[in-house]
Design a protein around this motif. Structure first.
Motif, short mmCIF file in Angstrom:
data_model
loop_
_atom_site.label_atom_id
_atom_site.label_comp_id
_atom_site.label_asym_id
_atom_site.label_seq_id
_atom_site.Cartn_x
_atom_site.Cartn_y
_atom_site.Cartn_z
N GLU A 177 0.72 -1.10 0.23
CA GLU A 177 -0.10 0.15 0.18
C GLU A 177 0.94 1.26 0.00
OE1 GLU A 177 -3.43 -0.10 -0.21
OE2 GLU A 177 -3.34 -2.24 -0.41
N VAL A 178 2.19 1.20 0.03
CA VAL A 178 3.04 2.49 0.37
C VAL A 178 4.15 2.28 -0.85
CG1 VAL A 178 4.90 3.32 1.63
CG2 VAL A 178 2.80 2.44 2.61
N THR A 179 4.16 3.50 -1.32
CA THR A 179 5.29 3.51 -2.35
C THR A 179 6.82 3.81 -1.74
OG1 THR A 179 3.92 4.79 -3.98
CG2 THR A 179 5.97 5.07 -4.47
N LEU A 180 7.66 3.10 -2.23
CA LEU A 180 9.15 3.23 -1.61
C LEU A 180 10.06 4.25 -2.58
CD1 LEU A 180 10.37 -0.22 -0.49
CD2 LEU A 180 9.31 1.67 1.13
N ALA A 181 10.64 5.37 -2.12
CA ALA A 181 11.20 6.06 -2.85
C ALA A 181 12.93 5.88 -2.03
CB ALA A 181 11.13 7.55 -2.72
N VAL A 182 13.77 5.30 -2.98
CA VAL A 182 14.91 4.86 -2.26
C VAL A 182 16.15 5.71 -3.01
CG1 VAL A 182 16.46 2.91 -2.01
CG2 VAL A 182 14.08 2.44 -2.09
N TYR A 183 16.63 6.63 -2.27
CA TYR A 183 17.80 7.44 -2.61
C TYR A 183 19.19 6.68 -2.55
CZ TYR A 183 15.12 11.70 -1.37
OH TYR A 183 14.31 12.63 -1.64
N MET A 184 20.08 6.79 -3.49
CA MET A 184 21.28 6.19 -3.42
C MET A 184 21.20 4.77 -3.61
SD MET A 184 23.04 9.13 -1.06
CE MET A 184 21.69 8.90 0.23
N GLY A 185 20.35 4.21 -4.17
CA GLY A 185 19.94 2.72 -3.97
C GLY A 185 20.57 1.66 -5.12
N LEU A 186 21.31 2.44 -6.12
CA LEU A 186 21.56 1.78 -7.38
C LEU A 186 22.32 0.73 -7.10
CD1 LEU A 186 21.06 1.46 -10.53
CD2 LEU A 186 22.89 3.17 -10.79
N GLN A 187 23.90 0.85 -6.19
CA GLN A 187 24.44 -0.08 -6.00
C GLN A 187 24.05 -1.14 -4.98
OE1 GLN A 187 27.43 0.66 -3.19
NE2 GLN A 187 29.21 -0.15 -4.62
N ALA A 188 23.03 -0.71 -4.23
CA ALA A 188 22.29 -1.98 -3.49
C ALA A 188 21.19 -2.45 -3.96
CB ALA A 188 22.12 -1.17 -2.06
N LEU A 189 20.86 -2.28 -5.22
CA LEU A 189 19.39 -2.92 -5.78
C LEU A 189 19.44 -4.31 -5.75
CD1 LEU A 189 16.90 -2.41 -7.24
CD2 LEU A 189 18.40 -2.28 -9.55
N PRO A 190 20.68 -5.13 -5.94
CA PRO A 190 20.45 -6.59 -5.69
C PRO A 190 19.84 -6.88 -4.32
CG PRO A 190 22.46 -5.98 -6.85
CD PRO A 190 21.78 -4.83 -6.15
N GLU A 191 20.54 -6.22 -3.32
CA GLU A 191 19.84 -6.57 -1.72
C GLU A 191 18.66 -5.96 -1.61
OE1 GLU A 191 21.01 -5.87 3.02
OE2 GLU A 191 22.25 -4.92 1.21
N ILE A 192 18.15 -4.80 -2.09
CA ILE A 192 17.02 -4.16 -1.88
C ILE A 192 15.92 -5.15 -2.44
CG2 ILE A 192 15.40 -2.23 -2.51
CD1 ILE A 192 18.15 -0.67 -2.48
N ALA A 193 16.03 -5.40 -3.61
CA ALA A 193 15.01 -6.15 -4.46
C ALA A 193 14.69 -7.54 -3.76
CB ALA A 193 15.54 -6.47 -5.74
N ALA A 194 16.26 -8.29 -3.26
CA ALA A 194 16.01 -9.87 -2.62
C ALA A 194 15.32 -9.58 -1.48
CB ALA A 194 17.29 -10.22 -2.67
N ARG A 195 15.39 -8.70 -0.56
CA ARG A 195 15.24 -8.33 0.83
C ARG A 195 13.67 -8.04 0.85
NH1 ARG A 195 18.31 -7.43 5.52
NH2 ARG A 195 20.56 -8.25 5.05
N LEU A 196 13.19 -7.32 -0.02
CA LEU A 196 11.80 -6.99 -0.32
C LEU A 196 11.05 -8.14 -0.61
CD1 LEU A 196 11.83 -3.30 -1.85
CD2 LEU A 196 11.03 -4.04 0.53
N MET A 197 11.41 -8.92 -1.45
CA MET A 197 10.59 -9.98 -1.85
C MET A 197 10.73 -11.01 -0.82
SD MET A 197 11.50 -10.38 -6.11
CE MET A 197 13.34 -10.40 -5.90
N ALA A 198 11.81 -11.14 -0.06
CA ALA A 198 11.73 -12.22 0.84
C ALA A 198 10.95 -11.71 2.15
CB ALA A 198 13.31 -12.36 1.52
N ALA A 199 10.69 -10.51 2.25
CA ALA A 199 9.63 -9.91 3.06
C ALA A 199 8.47 -10.04 2.59
CB ALA A 199 10.12 -8.63 3.54
N GLY A 200 7.97 -10.52 1.67
CA GLY A 200 6.68 -10.70 1.24
C GLY A 200 6.20 -9.68 0.20
N LEU A 201 6.89 -8.86 -0.35
CA LEU A 201 6.54 -7.99 -1.54
C LEU A 201 6.44 -8.68 -2.72
CD1 LEU A 201 5.77 -4.99 -1.89
CD2 LEU A 201 7.89 -4.46 -2.70
#
Length: 261
Positions: A177-201
């Motif tokens: 239900e919430v939009t995420l705006a991630v600053y300076m996240g390009l390098q960490a994109l692999p971790e961001i995507a994996a963690r969010l999907m593991a958390a249920g997104l």
């Protein structure tokens, strides 16, 4: 309120003032009237890496310019040195225009600079700027909130310190239900995507990356949480890039008013 506190806030009468100015995400037309007036009247400017070349061209040719930029793993000046630089310049009796990309108080460390000045009796003003999240998302055709798609937005930093993982509450962030705006996240994109999907997104959650938003150099990649990493790699996106994750990204093609991606 004590007399000492009043004196501190009034500032050192012999010192100059520091203007902490948000230069916005890049398009000079997005500067506030106050920001433009101060920039065009500046004699001394301390500026960051993310201040666009179009905005730098508004500074008077005779003004002294001091670069205080920071890139990942390559800091021209560390933050403590920037704080002391502003203090030293102001104590010399000169007014200082401190230009920061986006808004000084949104992942801009402007509050740290302001606190340092306040605690040393230096008068300062803060001029808000359009944040990178607001500017880049709008120029990419992505509303941060939209009825039926997103009831709120969260601003988070994706900046990694060395090899350390991001210290974020992934369960709370994985909210459809919430939009995420991630600053300076390009390098960490692999971790961001994996963690969010593991958390249920869901893996098919719409996601976008916007490079150099609001400027003529803007590039936009739109995909899903599962595909965004490959898409950004194929496009060769580089910093500064804002990540936007959420169902509102599904409106990007319909609302793409700024131009081809």
């Amino acid at each position: 309120m004590s007399v000492a506190t009043l004196d501190t806030r009034a500032g050192d009468a012999k010192a100059g003032r520091v203007f902490l100015i948000g230069a916005g995400p890049g398009d000079p037309d997005l500067l506030t009237v106050k920001a433009l007036r101060l920039i065009q009247g500046a004699a001394l400017v301390v500026y960051d890496r993310l201040v666009s070349k179009e905005i730098m061209e508004l500074i008077p040719a005779a003004a002294e310019r001091i670069y205080a930029g920071k890139a990942l793993g390559n800091h021209h000046l560390v933050q403590d040195e920037i704080n002391d630089l502003l203090l030293r310049l102001a104590r010399s009796g000169r007014d200082v225009v401190r230009l920061k990309g986006g808004d000084p108080f949104v992942f801009g460390r402007g509050s740290e600079e302001a606190l340092h000045l306040a605690r040393h009796g230096i008068a300062f003003e803060v001029v808000p700027g359009i944040s990178a999240a607001a500017g880049c998302s709008t120029y990419a055709g992505i509303p941060l909130t939209h009825r039926g798609l997103a009831t709120g937005v969260r601003f988070v930093t994706g900046h990694l310190q060395g090899e350390r993982s991001l210290d974020l509450d992934w369960t709370k962030l994985a909210d459809p239900e919430v939009t995420l705006a991630v600053y300076m996240g390009l390098q960490a994109l692999p971790e961001i995507a994996a963690r969010l999907m593991a958390a249920g997104l869901p893996a098919d959650t719409p996601a976008a990356a916007v490079e150099s938003g609001t400027t003529p150099r803007q590039r936009r990649v739109v995909g899903t949480l599962a595909t965004l990493l490959d898409l950004t790699a194929a496009a060769g996106l580089q910093a500064p890039t804002l990540l936007i994750i959420g169902r509102v990204v599904g409106l990007a093609d319909e609302l793409d008013w700024f131009g081809p991606s």
